[in-house]
Design a protein around this motif. Structure first.
Motif, PDB file in Angstrom:
ATOM      1  N   ALA A   1       1.024  -1.140   0.047  1.00 13.68           N
ATOM      2  CA  ALA A   1       0.282  -0.162   0.021  1.00 13.68           C
ATOM      3  C   ALA A   1       0.852   1.228  -0.158  1.00 13.68           C
ATOM      4  CB  ALA A   1      -1.001  -0.099   1.320  1.00 13.68           C
ATOM      5  N   GLY A   2       2.017   1.006   0.089  1.00 12.24           N
ATOM      6  CA  GLY A   2       2.972   2.368   0.260  1.00 12.24           C
ATOM      7  C   GLY A   2       3.348   2.953  -1.064  1.00 12.24           C
ATOM      8  N   ASP A   3       4.009   4.118  -1.059  1.00 14.17           N
ATOM      9  CA  ASP A   3       4.576   4.733  -2.065  1.00 14.17           C
ATOM     10  C   ASP A   3       6.196   4.465  -2.205  1.00 14.17           C
ATOM     11  OD1 ASP A   3       2.378   6.030  -2.887  1.00 14.17           O
ATOM     12  OD2 ASP A   3       2.826   7.560  -1.472  1.00 14.17           O
ATOM     13  N   SER A   4       6.657   4.194  -1.006  1.00 16.03           N
ATOM     14  CA  SER A   4       8.127   3.866  -0.850  1.00 16.03           C
ATOM     15  C   SER A   4       8.245   2.819   0.091  1.00 16.03           C
ATOM     16  CB  SER A   4       8.812   5.312  -0.393  1.00 16.03           C
ATOM     17  OG  SER A   4       8.960   6.308  -1.469  1.00 16.03           O
ATOM     18  N   LEU A   5       9.382   2.002   0.156  1.00 13.61           N
ATOM     19  CA  LEU A   5       9.697   1.144   0.902  1.00 13.61           C
ATOM     20  C   LEU A   5      11.047   1.495   1.308  1.00 13.61           C
ATOM     21  CD1 LEU A   5       8.342  -2.250  -0.792  1.00 13.61           C
ATOM     22  CD2 LEU A   5       7.437  -0.654   1.026  1.00 13.61           C
TER      23      LEU A   5
ATOM     24  N   VAL B   1      21.050   0.844   4.249  1.00 12.98           N
ATOM     25  CA  VAL B   1      19.906   1.170   4.011  1.00 12.98           C
ATOM     26  C   VAL B   1      19.435   1.201   2.567  1.00 12.98           C
ATOM     27  CG1 VAL B   1      18.072   3.416   4.417  1.00 12.98           C
ATOM     28  CG2 VAL B   1      20.102   2.597   6.206  1.00 12.98           C
ATOM     29  N   ILE B   2      18.437   0.583   2.436  1.00 16.81           N
ATOM     30  CA  ILE B   2      17.794   0.418   0.940  1.00 16.81           C
ATOM     31  C   ILE B   2      16.325   1.002   0.712  1.00 16.81           C
ATOM     32  CG2 ILE B   2      16.879  -1.391  -0.682  1.00 16.81           C
ATOM     33  CD1 ILE B   2      18.433  -3.437   0.626  1.00 16.81           C
ATOM     34  N   VAL B   3      16.285   1.841  -0.198  1.00 14.40           N
ATOM     35  CA  VAL B   3      15.021   2.734  -0.424  1.00 14.40           C
ATOM     36  C   VAL B   3      14.402   2.305  -1.867  1.00 14.40           C
ATOM     37  CG1 VAL B   3      14.201   5.110  -0.752  1.00 14.40           C
ATOM     38  CG2 VAL B   3      16.078   4.643   0.786  1.00 14.40           C
ATOM     39  N   GLU B   4      13.404   1.963  -1.980  1.00  7.26           N
ATOM     40  CA  GLU B   4      12.570   1.717  -3.443  1.00  7.26           C
ATOM     41  C   GLU B   4      11.247   2.300  -3.411  1.00  7.26           C
ATOM     42  OE1 GLU B   4      12.697  -0.234  -6.873  1.00  7.26           O
ATOM     43  OE2 GLU B   4      14.293  -0.543  -5.334  1.00  7.26           O
ATOM     44  N   ARG B   5      11.265   3.086  -4.446  1.00  8.85           N
ATOM     45  CA  ARG B   5       9.893   3.710  -4.980  1.00  8.85           C
ATOM     46  C   ARG B   5       9.136   2.746  -5.517  1.00  8.85           C
ATOM     47  NH1 ARG B   5       7.620   8.174  -3.409  1.00  8.85           N
ATOM     48  NH2 ARG B   5       6.845   9.029  -5.119  1.00  8.85           N
ATOM     49  N   VAL B   6       7.804   2.677  -5.161  1.00  8.39           N
ATOM     50  CA  VAL B   6       6.940   1.603  -5.595  1.00  8.39           C
ATOM     51  C   VAL B   6       6.115   2.301  -6.708  1.00  8.39           C
ATOM     52  CG1 VAL B   6       5.106   0.086  -5.076  1.00  8.39           C
ATOM     53  CG2 VAL B   6       6.764   0.529  -3.418  1.00  8.39           C
ATOM     54  N   SER B   7       5.986   1.778  -7.801  1.00 11.83           N
ATOM     55  CA  SER B   7       5.303   2.199  -8.922  1.00 11.83           C
ATOM     56  C   SER B   7       3.538   2.071  -8.660  1.00 11.83           C
ATOM     57  CB  SER B   7       5.421   1.230 -10.066  1.00 11.83           C
ATOM     58  OG  SER B   7       4.528   1.517 -11.215  1.00 11.83           O
ATOM     59  N   THR B   8       3.023   2.979  -8.778  1.00 12.03           N
ATOM     60  CA  THR B   8       1.681   3.191  -8.640  1.00 12.03           C
ATOM     61  C   THR B   8       0.725   2.793  -9.781  1.00 12.03           C
ATOM     62  OG1 THR B   8       1.462   5.561  -8.935  1.00 12.03           O
ATOM     63  CG2 THR B   8       1.769   4.850  -6.728  1.00 12.03           C
ATOM     64  N   ASN B   9       1.451   2.638 -11.044  1.00 15.16           N
ATOM     65  CA  ASN B   9       0.664   2.170 -12.128  1.00 15.16           C
ATOM     66  C   ASN B   9      -0.270   0.652 -12.021  1.00 15.16           C
ATOM     67  OD1 ASN B   9       1.695   4.181 -13.112  1.00 15.16           O
ATOM     68  ND2 ASN B   9       3.371   2.903 -14.495  1.00 15.16           N
ATOM     69  N   ALA B  10      -1.388   0.924 -11.761  1.00 13.12           N
ATOM     70  CA  ALA B  10      -2.322  -0.461 -11.420  1.00 13.12           C
ATOM     71  C   ALA B  10      -3.372  -0.730 -12.640  1.00 13.12           C
ATOM     72  CB  ALA B  10      -3.014  -0.312 -10.163  1.00 13.12           C
TER      73      ALA B  10
END
Length: 76
Positions: free
Chosen positions: A50-54, A67-76
């Motif tokens: 449900a998040g925008d970033s992890l 530290v790992i940062v990952e943007r989550v795609s919101t294309n559904a």
């Protein structure tokens, strides 16, 4: 809801929820994210989805943390 905060920090708040209540919680998160920023510490896959970033921390060889940062795609 009468005086909403602009920022929320939650730590494992959904850990003990069953599937029905987790679905309700995620619905509330969706509502709140329209007006506020949320930082949620979780091990629940559905909450992370449900998040925008992890953001995560992993142990590197030799014992150092990364530290790992990952943007989550919101294309559904």
């Amino acid at each position: 809801r009468s005086r909403p905060s602009p920022f929320y920090v939650m730590d494992e708040v959904e850990a003990a929820l069953d599937d029905v209540n987790l679905h309700r919680f995620l619905g509330l998160i969706h509502e709140f994210r329209q007006e506020a920023q949320l930082l949620i510490v979780s091990h629940q896959k559905r909450t992370m989805e449900a998040g925008d970033s992890l953001l995560g921390v992993t142990m590197q060889p030799g014992g150092s943390s990364k530290v790992i940062v990952e943007r989550v795609s919101t294309n559904a």
